[in-house]
Design an enzyme around this catalytic site. Structure first.
Site, PDB file in Angstrom:
ATOM      1  N   ASP A   1       8.786  -9.634   3.832  1.00 48.39           N
ATOM      2  CA  ASP A   1       9.331  -8.622   2.937  1.00 48.39           C
ATOM      3  C   ASP A   1       8.762  -8.706   1.525  1.00 48.39           C
ATOM      4  OD1 ASP A   1      11.621  -7.615   0.957  1.00 48.39           O
ATOM      5  OD2 ASP A   1      11.932  -6.651   2.906  1.00 48.39           O
TER       6      ASP A   1
ATOM      7  N   CYS B   1      11.885  -4.021   2.543  1.00 49.19           N
ATOM      8  CA  CYS B   1      10.738  -3.716   3.402  1.00 49.19           C
ATOM      9  C   CYS B   1      11.078  -3.944   4.864  1.00 49.19           C
ATOM     10  CB  CYS B   1       9.540  -4.559   3.006  1.00 49.19           C
ATOM     11  SG  CYS B   1       9.166  -4.532   1.248  1.00 49.19           S
ATOM     12  N   ASP B   2      11.736  -5.056   5.162  1.00 49.81           N
ATOM     13  CA  ASP B   2      12.138  -5.343   6.537  1.00 49.81           C
ATOM     14  C   ASP B   2      13.005  -4.222   7.098  1.00 49.81           C
ATOM     15  OD1 ASP B   2      11.072  -7.755   7.579  1.00 49.81           O
ATOM     16  OD2 ASP B   2      12.320  -8.903   6.224  1.00 49.81           O
ATOM     17  N   TYR B   3      14.017  -3.824   6.339  1.00 48.41           N
ATOM     18  CA  TYR B   3      14.950  -2.816   6.837  1.00 48.41           C
ATOM     19  C   TYR B   3      14.263  -1.464   7.014  1.00 48.41           C
ATOM     20  CZ  TYR B   3      19.006   0.190   7.302  1.00 48.41           C
ATOM     21  OH  TYR B   3      19.912   1.112   7.778  1.00 48.41           O
TER      22      TYR B   3
END
Length: 395
Positions: free
Chosen positions: A142, A170-172
């Site tokens: 992320d 970023c991950d989500y």
């Protein structure tokens, strides 16, 4: 109205771990997909051990993004373990991973290999940068994606040091793009009868999040920075802080002046009448705002600003937001019983479907909890299940 879920009958073989991938597969699971989570023997998903916790491998980090799934532990390095995976692929609709580019191929589970086993498979992959290019070899993370994509560089004030955005943005975002891609491929398969490869990566997702800023940069040579607008900001009060957005009104500076009970309408001051002028005088404007907000409480100023129909909010902690009445009304917290840790609370899905709603059917699985159950569903008899367990293929 039906009471079934939107993805009834869809079988997902889930190799994902940490956050990006599991957030995508949990979304599918919440709406009825049967998600079988493939984990490493003993260690499992990396998020089972990411932070010390009294619950160990069944900690809040893991349970937050793995409900409604079943866990099997398979040693994919063995021939027998690989055969179990291929048996699972034969009955699956979707295979999902978020390893570095090329890892699934090296394991023997790339798209070309698996479509030979199941021609209609939807093979979905989330990576850091894609499967080609100068960064394809790099791991996706992320904070690294924030830095590479330009997200980290922009801030409300250039005097503020560069820093990490503390929520895994970023991950989500990439996880939700992965989920969207899978759903699009399933819709296309219903029409064509053919599976396909779905690929997303964190770098592209972060660039795409900046659509407006990127278009301005590409076509006008400069960036838009919504956080740096002259009439917006976060301002300390006597007991907290207020976030104010001075936009979407005919003359927001006039209304701010009235809400803050200033001696003059700042929008009539020479040089302050236009947005361009307000940008030029931003330091002076922000200093006036800060001085005034500091004289009273957060609630006082929220009430005053709302009376002028100004967009504003108190700056809350996460604990305060979770305890807010709106959170309860929106049913954003759900509870479930976990066989190891007892009653646990996690966030609910934010998507509401009137006819095919989401559901919480099972808690996040314990490591390898469903080994025997899943093998039996593959048609393995008790003797073969025992052999597989004994060989260490599944532990």
């Amino acid at each position: 109205m039906t009471t079934s879920t939107a993805l009834d009958g869809v079988v997902v073989l889930d190799f994902t771990q940490v956050y990006m991938g599991p957030s995508a597969t949990q979304m599918l699971a919440d709406y009825g997909a049967e998600v079988i989570k493939v984990e490493r023997p003993k260690l499992g998903d990396l998020s089972r051990n990411s932070l010390p916790d009294p619950a160990g491998q069944d900690n809040p980090i893991f349970i937050s993004i793995n409900r409604n799934k079943r866990s099997v532990t398979i040693d994919t390095r063995t021939e027998a373990g690989r055969e179990v995976v291929l048996d699972l692929v034969r009955r699956a609709d979707v295979v999902v991973s978020n390893f570095r580019s090329g890892v699934m191929e090296r394991m023997g589970f790339g798209y070309d290999a698996l479509k030979e086993v199941n021609p209609t498979i939807v093979w979905a992959s989330g990576t850091g940068f894609g499967d080609s290019g100068p960064y394809a070899h790099k791991g996706g993370q992320d904070v690294i994606a924030q830095a590479y994509s330009g997200v980290m560089w922009r801030r409300s004030d250039e005097s503020v040091p560069l820093s990490v955005y503390p929520t895994t943005l970023c991950d989500y975002t990439t996880g939700m793009h992965l989920c969207q891609g899978i759903l699009l491929a399933l819709i296309a398969r219903d029409r064509t009868g053919e599976g396909q490869k779905v690929q997303v990566n964190m770098y592209d997702s972060m660039l795409h999040m900046q659509m407006q800023e990127a278009a301005t940069q590409l076509n006008r040579g400069h960036e838009v920075n919504w956080a740096a607008m002259p009439l917006s900001g976060v301002f300390p009060t006597t007991d907290g802080a207020v976030c104010m957005v001075g936009a979407f009104k005919e003359n927001p500076l006039r209304d701010i002046s009235k809400a803050l009970e200033l001696d003059e309408d700042l929008s009539t001051r020479p040089g302050y009448e236009t947005l361009e002028g307000q940008f030029e005088h931003k330091p002076e404007l922000q200093a006036i705002f800060r001085e005034r907000f500091a004289t009273n409480t957060t609630q006082h100023w929220v009430t005053r600003l709302e009376a002028q129909d100004m967009l504003c909010a108190p700056v809350r902690t996460l604990a305060e937001a979770l305890a807010d009445e709106q959170t309860a009304v929106n049913q954003m917290v759900t509870e479930m019983e976990h066989p190891h840790t007892g009653l646990v609370k996690v966030l609910n899905s934010p998507i509401r479907l009137s006819g095919t709603p989401n559901s919480t059917r099972r808690p996040a699985p314990m490591l390898g909890e469903h080994n025997a159950e899943v093998l039996a569903e593959l048609g393995y008899d008790e003797e073969r299940i025992a052999d597989v367990m004994r060989e260490g293929v599944i532990r």
